[in-house]
Design a protein around this motif. Structure first.
Motif, PDB file in Angstrom:
ATOM      1  N   UNK A 133      77.283  55.508 112.240  1.00 39.64           N
ATOM      2  CA  UNK A 133      76.581  56.784 111.992  1.00 39.64           C
ATOM      3  C   UNK A 133      77.331  57.884 112.720  1.00 39.64           C
ATOM      4  N   UNK A 134      77.732  58.867 111.977  1.00 38.78           N
ATOM      5  CA  UNK A 134      78.352  60.057 112.571  1.00 38.78           C
ATOM      6  C   UNK A 134      79.808  59.865 112.927  1.00 38.78           C
ATOM      7  N   UNK A 135      80.339  60.880 113.653  1.00 38.12           N
ATOM      8  CA  UNK A 135      81.768  60.892 114.017  1.00 38.12           C
ATOM      9  C   UNK A 135      82.033  59.775 115.024  1.00 38.12           C
ATOM     10  N   UNK A 136      83.290  59.339 115.071  1.00 38.12           N
ATOM     11  CA  UNK A 136      83.624  58.226 115.969  1.00 38.12           C
ATOM     12  C   UNK A 136      83.367  58.626 117.415  1.00 38.12           C
ATOM     13  N   UNK A 137      82.621  57.775 118.137  1.00 35.86           N
ATOM     14  CA  UNK A 137      82.340  58.043 119.551  1.00 35.86           C
ATOM     15  C   UNK A 137      83.231  57.123 120.388  1.00 35.86           C
ATOM     16  N   UNK A 138      83.341  57.461 121.675  1.00 41.34           N
ATOM     17  CA  UNK A 138      84.117  56.600 122.592  1.00 41.34           C
ATOM     18  C   UNK A 138      83.331  55.319 122.860  1.00 41.34           C
ATOM     19  N   UNK A 139      83.985  54.207 123.140  1.00 42.04           N
ATOM     20  CA  UNK A 139      85.439  54.057 123.214  1.00 42.04           C
ATOM     21  C   UNK A 139      86.088  53.758 121.856  1.00 42.04           C
ATOM     22  N   UNK A 140      85.286  53.796 120.761  1.00 40.13           N
ATOM     23  CA  UNK A 140      85.829  53.450 119.451  1.00 40.13           C
ATOM     24  C   UNK A 140      86.910  54.443 119.052  1.00 40.13           C
ATOM     25  N   UNK A 141      86.682  55.722 119.333  1.00 40.22           N
ATOM     26  CA  UNK A 141      87.630  56.755 118.892  1.00 40.22           C
ATOM     27  C   UNK A 141      89.012  56.482 119.483  1.00 40.22           C
ATOM     28  N   UNK A 142      89.077  56.260 120.795  1.00 44.66           N
ATOM     29  CA  UNK A 142      90.379  56.011 121.428  1.00 44.66           C
ATOM     30  C   UNK A 142      91.000  54.722 120.906  1.00 44.66           C
ATOM     31  N   UNK A 143      90.158  53.693 120.761  1.00 43.96           N
ATOM     32  CA  UNK A 143      90.683  52.401 120.296  1.00 43.96           C
ATOM     33  C   UNK A 143      91.246  52.547 118.888  1.00 43.96           C
ATOM     34  N   UNK A 144      90.542  53.298 118.035  1.00 37.25           N
ATOM     35  CA  UNK A 144      91.016  53.480 116.652  1.00 37.25           C
ATOM     36  C   UNK A 144      92.361  54.191 116.662  1.00 37.25           C
ATOM     37  N   UNK A 145      92.511  55.168 117.540  1.00 38.63           N
ATOM     38  CA  UNK A 145      93.794  55.888 117.633  1.00 38.63           C
ATOM     39  C   UNK A 145      94.910  54.945 118.032  1.00 38.63           C
ATOM     40  N   UNK A 146      94.625  54.103 119.028  1.00 37.45           N
ATOM     41  CA  UNK A 146      95.663  53.161 119.502  1.00 37.45           C
ATOM     42  C   UNK A 146      96.010  52.171 118.402  1.00 37.45           C
ATOM     43  N   UNK A 147      95.021  51.730 117.670  1.00 34.66           N
ATOM     44  CA  UNK A 147      95.256  50.775 116.579  1.00 34.66           C
ATOM     45  C   UNK A 147      96.141  51.418 115.509  1.00 34.66           C
TER      46      UNK A 147
END
Ligand code: NAX
Ligand code: K
Length: 483
Positions: A133-147
């Motif tokens: 739900x909604x925009x990516x929140x931490x720590x998912x946002x950072x992890x997605x960037x690294x991925x």
């Protein structure tokens, strides 16, 4: 035929809950999903590849925890984004605990700054699935960037983390996978990604979509902060030779959550109908039965309502049926049509959105082909629904609901419900639901809830039920068994 070819997040939750209602637990589905995911990962990975599995705190993460167990032969590390105590469901937690006791390498990180990858060959993205739900929140946002930055083959489970399966919208920073393995059915948005998508059968019982079960109650959300008018205003048009029918339909609509229910009946029986319940707002029209002069005022009154229930107790008098035809010819809203009013439906041209609730004899009179087995009957109901361009709910030991595209079966109810008046209750429940839901779900839930209310009465008191016994079980059937 069931839900569409792609399932939205809400439909996934319904299918999940219906599978459980049919005896296939979420844990079994998770096991199958993880096993299927492991198969796709083996297809992507070489035997000596380094595999990083990044798991979220929900069941999407749970799937990956199962997959890790199947990938014991690989050089694999599982990262849980969060603390094990934050894991959202018991089935995911059980799989985490099992991993921790196994030889699989696991770690947990809560703070996004700690997220790093060990230069893997394959990354499994199991951070977010249909529960996003909604925009990516931490720590998912950072992890997605690294991925996305990593030089690795990325496999996303169910959907790429960041794809919202209800809207097909991709959140900023969503994972961009090389491959997706989705479970049970495709999800909106997957086909636009331009990467291979495996659709894995995970053993969801075929009835989970076909049969209307407890999971369908998830469509009913009565937000605590609702206020008057949120749940619709219903107009019941009925009465004449019979007085109880419109009162039953109206009281059922009230018990189903309608905020206001008005009952338009012939003046001759207005007092009698009001006598059934002071909760009813009676709007008499002249005469002893429905006739043409009442039609225009009724069309004006109907325009102020979210749905209409047309038919209970009207009778089949010549003048009444031509008045019903005149009403439907000009009505453009949503109406549940029941009882003798059904006689004119096949011949009338109307802009209205109709839900017709015939029993098997009325279905045949409308042009349908009855059949002993419900599978054949279901096909015939779909055929007539498509031909007439409306939603049909054909009552029987198994109620069949079809709009010509999607056909479903509701199996609640019992032989005790052949008593007169239960059809009026069904019409009222369906009318109330149609005030806030689309016709097909309204009819599906109308059949399910009414039958379930009847089952509750029989469970408590045995046979001998009368239709009014159903009234105070309708709320129980709607709210007390939500999965
Ligand atoms: N429905 C089914 O038929 C099955 C579903 N399964 C899996 O279950 C998944 C759905 O699981 P859940 O409903 O637990 O939800 P998810 O696992 O998709 O995510 C829920 C978690 O993510 C967090 N979250 C939500 N939005 C976020 C955002 N924007 N940024 C950061 N965190 C966010 C929530 O707080 C919650 O902790 C499916 O995608 C699928 O992988 C499988 O177990 C197999 C069966
Ligand atoms: K995912």
């Amino acid at each position: 035929m069931t839900f569409g070819s792609e399932l939205t997040g809400r439909e996934i939750a319904i299918v999940d809950a219906n599978a459980a209602a049919l005896g296939v637990t979420r844990k079994q589905l998770m096991e199958s999903a993880g096993n299927a995911a492991a198969g796709v990962i083996r297809d992507v990975a070489d035997a000596d590849d380094r595999i990083e599995i990044v798991a979220g705190r929900g069941n999407n993460g749970g799937d990956a925890l199962v997959a890790a167990r199947f990938l014991g032969a690989y050089d694999c590390r599982v990262t849980l984004l969060g603390d094990p105590d934050d894991i959202g469901t018991d089935i995911a937690r059980e799989n985490w605990d099992a991993l921790e006791r196994s030889t699989v390498e696991t770690r947990t990180i809560g703070d996004s700054t700690a997220f790093d990858l060990s230069d893997p060959d394959v990354i499994v993205d199991a951070m977010l699935g249909t529960g996003i739900s909604g925009a990516l929140r931490e720590p998912v946002a950072t992890a997605a960037g690294a991925i996305n930055e990593a030089d690795a083959t990325v496999v996303s489970l169910d959907v790429p983390s960041g794809l919202d399966a209800s809207t097909a919208a991709l959140a900023d920073g969503a994972v961009r996978p090389d491959r997706v393995v989705t479970f049970h059915k495709p999800k909106p948005g997957l086909s636009e990604l331009g990467v291979p998508v495996d659709v894995a059968d995970i053993g969801v019982p075929p009835g989970a979509e076909y049969f209307v079960e407890r999971g369908d109650l998830l469509r009913l959300s009565r937000p605590a902060d609702s206020h008057k008018g949120d749940f619709g205003e219903v107009l019941v048009i009925g009465g004449g030779p019979y007085t109880g029918a419109p009162a039953l339909a109206a009281q059922s609509a009230l018990r189903s959550g309608a905020d206001l229910v008005r009952v338009a009946v012939p003046a001759a029986i207005a007092d009698e109908v009001q006598g059934y319940s002071e909760d009813l707002i009676v709007r008499p029209f002249d005469g002893t039965q429905l006739t043409e002069p009442a039609v225009d005022p009724l069309l004006d009154l109907a325009a102020d309502h979210d749905s209409v229930v047309l038919g209970p107790g009207l009778g089949a008098g010549e003048a009444t049926l031509s008045a019903v035809e005149a009403f439907l010819a000009d009505f453009e809203g949503t109406a549940v049509v029941d009882a003798d009013a059904l006689r004119v439906v096949p011949d009338v041209e109307t802009e209205a959105t109709l839900i017709c609730t015939p029993h098997r004899g009325e279905f045949e009179r409308m042009g349908g082909q009855d059949a002993a087995d419900w599978e054949t009957r279901a096909e015939n109901v779909a055929e007539l629904a498509a031909e007439l361009g409306m939603t049909l709910l054909v009552k029987g030991p198994a109620d069949i609901i079809s709009d010509g595209k999607s056909t479903r079966v509701s199996r609640t109810g019992n032989p005790g419900m052949t008593v007169g008046g239960t059809g009026d209750v069904l019409a009222g429940v369906t009318g109330a639901l149609a005030a806030t839901l689309d016709p097909h779900p309204a009819a599906s839930l109308g059949a399910y809830v009414t039958g379930r209310a009847g089952d509750l009465v029989v469970e408590e008191r045995g046979y001998g039920l009368v239709a009014s016994d159903l009234l105070d079980r309708v709320p129980t059937a709607m709210w007390d068994e939500q999965p």
